[in-house]
Write an enzyme that holds these catalytic residues in place. Structure first.
Site, PDB file in Angstrom:
ATOM      1  N   LEU A 179       3.466  -4.843  -2.701  1.00 42.27           N
ATOM      2  CA  LEU A 179       3.513  -3.688  -1.810  1.00 42.27           C
ATOM      3  C   LEU A 179       4.274  -4.096  -0.559  1.00 42.27           C
ATOM      4  CD1 LEU A 179      -0.179  -2.340  -1.928  1.00 42.27           C
ATOM      5  CD2 LEU A 179       1.819  -1.348  -3.069  1.00 42.27           C
ATOM      6  N   ASP A 180       4.935  -3.122   0.088  1.00 43.59           N
ATOM      7  CA  ASP A 180       5.559  -3.387   1.381  1.00 43.59           C
ATOM      8  C   ASP A 180       4.521  -3.920   2.359  1.00 43.59           C
ATOM      9  OD1 ASP A 180       7.937  -2.391   0.417  1.00 43.59           O
ATOM     10  OD2 ASP A 180       7.738  -0.440   1.395  1.00 43.59           O
ATOM     11  N   MET A 181       4.977  -4.680   3.325  1.00 41.06           N
ATOM     12  CA  MET A 181       4.089  -5.246   4.340  1.00 41.06           C
ATOM     13  C   MET A 181       3.238  -4.164   5.014  1.00 41.06           C
ATOM     14  SD  MET A 181       5.187  -7.592   7.602  1.00 41.06           S
ATOM     15  CE  MET A 181       3.974  -8.409   8.645  1.00 41.06           C
ATOM     16  N   THR A 239       2.383  -1.230   3.892  1.00 35.93           N
ATOM     17  CA  THR A 239       1.608  -0.402   2.969  1.00 35.93           C
ATOM     18  C   THR A 239       0.309  -1.104   2.619  1.00 35.93           C
ATOM     19  OG1 THR A 239       3.662   0.443   2.019  1.00 35.93           O
ATOM     20  CG2 THR A 239       1.659   0.785   0.738  1.00 35.93           C
ATOM     21  N   ARG A 277       9.166   5.776   0.635  1.00 28.01           N
ATOM     22  CA  ARG A 277       9.533   6.006   2.022  1.00 28.01           C
ATOM     23  C   ARG A 277      10.877   6.740   2.116  1.00 28.01           C
ATOM     24  NH1 ARG A 277       7.834   0.061   4.433  1.00 28.01           N
ATOM     25  NH2 ARG A 277       8.155   1.028   6.476  1.00 28.01           N
TER      26      ARG A 277
END
Length: 237
Positions: free
Chosen positions: A76-78, A80, A183
């Protein structure tokens, strides 16, 4: 905002000073499900999934301190938060990684986007290619000439207010798994995710203290049992 070199150094040094008990407690606190083959956790926002080039503080690194056998499957993105599954042996890692390649796992994210978007209950899809744009690091962009398509299914859940501004809560189901896909697709739809430090500006950025994107549901086949399993995480916004 990106971290300064001094801040990164301080965070790396602090991480090295924590005792093993810190990592065991951290792992226990975020565990959703665990057995001999898989480990499902609820990642906090603001923590990398894996170590970066300079910042060596991440979910994987912390879990490895609690259990050196843990193996990465997806990320996951940082910014998120939400559900991530790890393997505890090579066979499980291979099995679930192949499931992701074959697009078998079903993932649902919940987000709040800026403005009022469609009517409650509306569903649809966003199908436009997303690619990294090196001149705008770390941004990704929609590029209709890009060869790899990106597909997101969506459902409008509620219309809400946040800090006096109209926002829309949506369920997002990525069929493909491009970086920053959700996003960028929300930007493309004209309703950026609130609190998004990369893509949001002005009120859309300021009304939320964090990116309002959370991996809320995960469904896939157990690598050994073969049975479908489902997990859910409480949305923190």
């Amino acid at each position: 905002m990106p971290f300064t070199d001094d801040a990164i150094h301080a965070m790396n040094q602090q991480e090295l000073q924590y005792p093993r008990e810190f990592f065991k407690t951290f792992a226990q606190d975020i565990t959703v499900y665990e057995d001999a083959d898989i480990w499902v956790v609820d990642k906090p926002a603001g923590l990398l999934s894996v170590n970066g080039k300079t910042l060596k503080v991440s979910l994987l690194a912390r879990l490895e301190r609690a259990n050196p056998e843990v193996k990465l499957i997806h990320r996951l993105d940082m910014d998120t938060s939400g559900l991530l599954i790890f393997a505890k042996n090579a066979a499980a890692q291979s099995n679930i990684s192949k499931q992701f390649i074959d697009r078998l796992p079903q993932k649902t994210y919940e987000a709040r986007v800026f403005g009022t978007w469609q009517k409650v209950g509306a569903t649809g899809e966003i199908s436009v290619p997303v690619r990294y744009e090196p001149t705008m690091k770390p941004r990704h962009i929609v590029d209709h000439n890009w060869s790899k398509n990106a597909l997101t299914l969506y459902e409008v859940l509620t219309h809400e207010q946040c800090q006096g501004q109209a926002v829309t809560r949506v369920a997002l189901r990525p069929v493909t798994g491009r970086s920053h896909q959700l996003r960028v697709h929300m930007v493309h739809a004209g309703h950026v995710i609130i609190g998004d430090s990369i893509y949001a500006e002005g009120q859309a950025l300021d009304i939320a203290p964090r990116l309002n994107l959370h991996a809320q549901q995960l469904r896939l086949k157990h690598p050994v049992l073969g049975a479908w399993m489902d997990w859910e995480s409480t949305v923190p916004f």
